[in-house]
Motif scaffolding. Structure first.
Motif, PDB file in Angstrom:
ATOM      1  N   ALA A  47       0.611  -1.290   0.145  1.00 38.55           N
ATOM      2  CA  ALA A  47       0.049   0.101  -0.036  1.00 38.55           C
ATOM      3  C   ALA A  47       0.840   1.044  -0.037  1.00 38.55           C
ATOM      4  O   ALA A  47       1.721   1.437   0.693  1.00 38.55           O
ATOM      5  CB  ALA A  47      -0.746  -0.046   1.351  1.00 38.55           C
ATOM      6  N   ARG A  91       0.346   5.304   0.591  1.00 38.28           N
ATOM      7  CA  ARG A  91      -0.687   5.798   1.363  1.00 38.28           C
ATOM      8  C   ARG A  91      -0.350   7.424   1.402  1.00 38.28           C
ATOM      9  O   ARG A  91       0.725   7.748   1.359  1.00 38.28           O
ATOM     10  CB  ARG A  91      -0.658   5.364   2.950  1.00 38.28           C
ATOM     11  CG  ARG A  91      -1.386   3.849   2.912  1.00 38.28           C
ATOM     12  CD  ARG A  91      -1.692   3.321   4.365  1.00 38.28           C
ATOM     13  NE  ARG A  91      -0.626   3.731   5.349  1.00 38.28           N
ATOM     14  CZ  ARG A  91      -0.557   4.197   6.591  1.00 38.28           C
ATOM     15  NH1 ARG A  91      -2.032   4.316   7.204  1.00 38.28           N
ATOM     16  NH2 ARG A  91       0.212   4.729   7.294  1.00 38.28           N
ATOM     17  N   TYR A  92      -1.586   8.097   1.317  1.00 42.57           N
ATOM     18  CA  TYR A  92      -1.538   9.539   1.119  1.00 42.57           C
ATOM     19  C   TYR A  92      -2.406  10.192   2.231  1.00 42.57           C
ATOM     20  O   TYR A  92      -3.406   9.791   2.372  1.00 42.57           O
ATOM     21  CB  TYR A  92      -1.827  10.049  -0.039  1.00 42.57           C
ATOM     22  CG  TYR A  92      -0.796   9.626  -1.286  1.00 42.57           C
ATOM     23  CD1 TYR A  92       0.170  10.467  -1.922  1.00 42.57           C
ATOM     24  CD2 TYR A  92      -1.000   8.407  -1.718  1.00 42.57           C
ATOM     25  CE1 TYR A  92       1.099  10.225  -2.795  1.00 42.57           C
ATOM     26  CE2 TYR A  92      -0.221   7.883  -2.844  1.00 42.57           C
ATOM     27  CZ  TYR A  92       0.881   8.702  -3.443  1.00 42.57           C
ATOM     28  OH  TYR A  92       1.686   8.463  -4.257  1.00 42.57           O
ATOM     29  N   THR A 120      -7.564   5.141   4.390  1.00 39.12           N
ATOM     30  CA  THR A 120      -6.329   4.808   4.728  1.00 39.12           C
ATOM     31  C   THR A 120      -6.854   3.896   6.083  1.00 39.12           C
ATOM     32  O   THR A 120      -7.338   4.312   7.066  1.00 39.12           O
ATOM     33  CB  THR A 120      -5.432   5.783   5.184  1.00 39.12           C
ATOM     34  OG1 THR A 120      -5.960   6.913   5.816  1.00 39.12           O
ATOM     35  CG2 THR A 120      -4.619   6.461   3.978  1.00 39.12           C
ATOM     36  N   GLY A 123      -7.701  10.385   4.299  1.00 39.09           N
ATOM     37  CA  GLY A 123      -6.555   9.753   3.529  1.00 39.09           C
ATOM     38  C   GLY A 123      -7.040   8.759   2.322  1.00 39.09           C
ATOM     39  O   GLY A 123      -8.131   8.827   1.985  1.00 39.09           O
ATOM     40  N   THR A 180      -5.592   5.389  -0.641  1.00 38.17           N
ATOM     41  CA  THR A 180      -4.645   4.304  -0.792  1.00 38.17           C
ATOM     42  C   THR A 180      -4.552   3.874  -2.139  1.00 38.17           C
ATOM     43  O   THR A 180      -5.598   3.624  -2.966  1.00 38.17           O
ATOM     44  CB  THR A 180      -5.056   3.147   0.163  1.00 38.17           C
ATOM     45  OG1 THR A 180      -4.967   3.630   1.679  1.00 38.17           O
ATOM     46  CG2 THR A 180      -3.950   2.073  -0.062  1.00 38.17           C
TER      47      THR A 180
END
Length: 555
Positions: A310, A312-313, A376, A395, A397
């Motif tokens: 993953a 992630r942001y 996320t 978030g 993903t």
């Protein structure tokens, strides 16, 4: 032994393929069929002892609960894996009517035509794309309507997602900007592209193989379903399978088959039961005091799975991702939306956006798949405790996996006791090609996350993190944080070579009256999620069994 049951066909495992088999083999009324399932009934009102667990089966977002619920889930654990930092991985598998189709993310993906043509090249006659497409279509009720590749009127309902999250729409546009073009049907003629996943749902509820096939068939007098029935071994007379011994409510029982015994327990339970029954590598069986019926070294070998990582942001403050929708007042509003309209958050799957692309431009087809979601997870809880808990801050993903891994693992019994889980060795990222492709997948994830369509929402990259730049660093990140995508296959592989367990008719080699009909027969993992192909295998296997029953007995 008490309570002997007699039937024409005895099926072990009421999962994705097993429910199909039970429905199709009992359909014409000529044959008596017994279906054995180690888990319980999936219907809440039929199994009050696990009412809450079963409710979570049928509400789509309930997969976040069933993923860790031992009432409906085997919750296997792999052996420590050297390719992933010595970590063990939890492998959820359904232990309930419907099997893993009752606890999965409901994504409908068939794979590429080349996958099945490749099976044919490996000696699996009758399993090329043109051979299997009719069975995908037979199973399907495609809500978009019928065409050459899709059909209506089948038991398995395939639907578009009922809600379109705006961030997910922006992510599809970002994929297009990154070089993965919009493509409306990931099960179309060409898999490459980005689009919304379709799901096995009907009217906002899960459409498992139990819902689609088994529940209607259970009304038939010639079908008997035994739940809480743990199969211990296949019974043989010489080399012929004649029944199955099982434990139910503390009693040892048997289901005897006049015709055939069919194993449909999946990639873990089917090879385990073969080994417990004396069919497998002779040395392993003798080590556990099991008499060898057929020395088949391929039983439990050739194990394959998709390994997912993953990226992630963190999204900008004020952005409403699924994280925020799952909290407080917003969650209450989503619950009300589901109760009134069968729409909203509670109908969503673990991924909204699908994207398929190539790790190298010279490839004939995609070898990377993305599961993309505007949310996320808490990764520590997900991978270490199998708990799907969303973070509080917004978030998204972008998670790649390699579609066709070269690494191979195994399933091997640890005991002659069927209640003892077998050893599962996944062997992730052992092959250099797998390492190269997962690194390429992470680079593609970054490229998607940097596109203008999504950059307006993004505050920062959380993982891998900007300090992770080289291929070696990306590979190490993948080793330390990735895990299963829940797609084990191949451990009773179909084919003609010395490690083949079943032939192209799915008959177990070296014995008679015994077949395996589930995802374990795949010689190679297909390019996508494995539920739809498992149901196809059930449809095709049922046709093979019925065709054999119609053949005259040789004089």
């Amino acid at each position: 032994m008490t309570g002997i049951i007699e039937a024409d066909y005895v099926i072990v495992g009421a999962g994705s393929a097993g429910c199909v088999l039970a429905a199709r083999l009992s359909e014409n009324g000529r044959y008596k069929v017994v279906l054995l399932e180690a888990g319980g009934d999936d219907r809440p009102t039929k199994n009050l002892s696990q009412f809450a667990s079963n409710m979570m089966i049928h509400i789509p977002v309930g997969y976040s609960s069933t993923l860790k619920d031992p009432k409906v889930n085997w919750l296997f654990t792999t052996e420590p894996d050297p390719g992933t930092g010595g970590r063990s991985h939890v492998w959820p598998r359904g232990k309930v009517l419907g099997g893993s189709s009752s606890i999965n993310a409901m994504l409908y993906v068939r794979g590429q035509a080349a996958d099945y043509d490749g099976w044919r090249q490996l000696g699996c006659e009758g399993w090329a794309w043109d051979d299997v497409l009719p069975y995908f279509r037979k199973a399907q009720n495609q809500e978009r309507g019928a065409c050459d590749l899709h059909a209506t009127g089948g038991p398995l309902n395939v639907a578009d997602m009922r809600d379109a999250h705006p961030i997910s729409e922006a992510l599809i546009e970002a994929c297009d900007q990154a070089g993965i073009p919009r493509y409306p049907d990931l099960n179309g003629a060409d898999q490459e592209g980005a689009t919304w996943y379709q799901v096995t749902q009907k009217n906002g509820a899960r459409c498992s193989s139990a819902v689609a096939y088994l529940h209607p068939a259970m009304k038939r007098p010639n079908l008997r379903v035994e739940t809480n029935a743990l199969a211990g071994r296949v019974l043989f007379e010489g080399k012929r399978a004649v029944g199955v011994e099982f434990m139910q409510n503390g009693e040892r029982r048997a289901a005897m088959a006049r015709g055939e015994v069919i194993l449909a327990g999946g990639a873990i339970n089917s090879p385990q039961l073969l080994q417990l029954s004396g069919v497998g590598a002779g040395g392993l069986l003798r080590e556990h005091g099991i008499e060898v019926v057929a020395d088949l070294p391929g039983v439990g070998e050739n194990l394959q799975d998709h390994y997912i990582v993953a990226a992630r942001y963190r999204l900008k403050s004020g952005t409403v991702s699924v994280n925020e929708q799952s909290k407080g007042g917003r969650l209450a509003a989503e619950a009300m939306k589901y109760l009134l309209f069968r729409k909203g958050l509670l109908t969503l799957s673990a991924a909204h956006v699908a994207a398929f692309c190539k790790s190298r431009p010279d490839l004939a087809g995609p070898d990377i798949q993305f599961h993309i979601l505007p949310a996320t997870m808490d990764l520590d809880k997900l991978f270490n405790e199998q708990k799907m808990e969303l973070e509080g801050a917004p978030g998204m993903t972008i998670a790649p996996c390699q579609l066709r891994p070269e690494s191979r693992g195994y399933i091997r019994i640890k005991s002659a006791d069927p209640s003892v889980y077998p050893a599962i060795f996944a062997n992730y990222l052992a092959d250099p090609l797998d390492q190269e492709v997962i690194v390429a997948g992470l680079k593609w994830a970054r490229k998607i996350g940097q596109q203008p369509a999504i950059a307006q929402y993004v505050e920062s990259e959380m993982n891998p993190g900007l300090e992770v730049q080289t291929d070696e660093q990306l590979l190490d990140f993948a080793r330390q944080t990735g895990s299963t995508l829940y797609h084990p296959v191949g451990s009773c592989q179909m084919g003609t070579g010395p490690m083949a367990v079943v032939d192209a008719q799915l008959r177990v080699r070296g014995v008679e009256g015994l077949r395996v009909v589930d995802a374990s027969i795949m010689p190679r993992l297909i390019s996508g999620n494995t539920n739809a192909p498992s149901i196809m295998i059930g449809e095709k296997g049922a046709d093979m069994i019925l065709a054999a029953a119609r053949q005259p007995v040789a004089a």
